[in-house]
Design a protein around this motif. Structure first.
Motif, PDB file in Angstrom:
ATOM      1  N   LYS A  16       0.740  -1.134  -0.326  1.00  0.00           N
ATOM      2  CA  LYS A  16      -0.033   0.148  -0.079  1.00  0.00           C
ATOM      3  C   LYS A  16       0.462   1.211   0.155  1.00  0.00           C
ATOM      4  O   LYS A  16      -0.086   2.765  -0.460  1.00  0.00           O
ATOM      5  N   VAL A 209       0.462   5.137   6.278  1.00  0.00           N
ATOM      6  CA  VAL A 209       0.424   3.506   5.760  1.00  0.00           C
ATOM      7  C   VAL A 209       0.743   3.041   7.109  1.00  0.00           C
ATOM      8  O   VAL A 209       0.922   1.746   6.790  1.00  0.00           O
ATOM      9  N   ASP A 212      -0.317  -0.713   7.153  1.00  0.00           N
ATOM     10  CA  ASP A 212      -0.593  -1.138   5.871  1.00  0.00           C
ATOM     11  C   ASP A 212       1.202  -2.022   5.388  1.00  0.00           C
ATOM     12  O   ASP A 212       1.678  -1.611   5.807  1.00  0.00           O
TER      13      ASP A 212
END
Length: 281
Positions: A16, A209, A212
């Motif tokens: 991601k 992030v 992720d």
């Protein structure tokens, strides 16, 4: 080896977020070696090497030139060597091809501006030590960073006997003092608004992030590097879903035991590795 390459491709595709950390080894894979007294150095800086006694680009960057015309002769040649009329290298093309559709951010100590040249978005770049195409006031009297492409190119084209004509030498528009390339070669290096915004963009990317799948793709960073390698390794520890991927040669390929289970390392030429990954993508 193909199994390892495929695992890297899968990690990049599933990520991601991707943080690219790059240092001198990436430049070397492009054929640019700022620490070497090689043919390129002699072709572009040989007369200055004889005159001043420095034997590499990096030594020239830190050399205390006796005058502004001589200083700008070197730094305009540096700009010319890195960027002027240069095509994007296959190394940078392949790196961009590998991650261009991903959510990425780049942190680099390279000053050659090759990431921007290859198409990486400026707002996704944190150039810790600046780059050779921007200018700043040597007195750091204000925060503004100025694009220097036009004047650097002109100074390179018109220098004579290792000096730039006085009428081409830039002066600060605020204090009328001397200017310098925005590269960290002394204590005058400006960490002003532009630098701070890039740093904050990097920190925001890390925060966004959190939780992720994250890939930390490290390219040509030395084993003892504290500026890029150590923080990326720390992020690998802190982020549960992080994968640390590093390409380097020999003893510079270093993965500590603390992150070995979350890491992939390939010992080899970065140019060849990136080419193989793009072909398998």
């Amino acid at each position: 080896m193909n199994e390892k390459y495929q695992k890297i491709i899968n990690k990049i595709q599933d990520a991601k977020g991707i943080i690219i950390g790059a240092s001198n080894g990436l430049s070397i894979s492009e054929g640019v070696h700022i620490f070497a007294n090689n043919k390129d150095f002699q072709t572009n800086f040989g007369d200055l090497s004889v005159k001043y006694g420095f034997h590499s680009i990096i030594e020239g960057c830190f050399y205390p030139f006796p005058s502004e015309p001589e200083k700008w002769a070197f730094f305009s040649r540096l700009y010319n060597y890195f960027l002027y009329n240069k095509q994007v290298s296959s190394v940078m093309k392949n790196l961009y091809e590998l991650i261009k559709v991903k959510n990425y951010f780049v942190i680099t100590s390279n000053i050659d501006d090759h990431f921007r040249q290859a198409g990486f978005a400026k707002e996704r770049l944190f150039e810790i030590e600046g780059n050779c195409s921007n200018l700043q006031c040597s007195n750091s009297c204000h925060d503004q960073i100025y694009p220097g492409d036009e004047i650097l190119s002109k100074m390179n084209q018109h220098q004579e006997d290792g000096k730039v004509p006085l009428d081409l030498i830039p002066c600060c528009p605020v204090c009328s003092g001397p200017m310098q390339v925005h590269v960290e070669v002394d204590r005058n290096f400006l960490r002003g608004q532009s630098w701070q915004e890039s740093y904050q963009g990097y920190q925001n990317f890390i925060d966004n992030v959190q939780g992720d799948e994250l890939v930390l793709l490290e390219l040509g960073v030395g084993a003892r590097n504290k500026l890029i390698k150590a923080p990326l390794m720390n992020l690998t520890i802190l982020h549960e879903k992080a994968t640390y991927i590093t390409f380097n040669k020999g003893t510079e390929l270093f993965i500590p035991d603390t992150i070995s289970s979350k890491s992939i390392g390939i010992d080899g030429d970065i140019s060849d590795i990136l080419q193989q990954l793009v072909l398998m993508k």
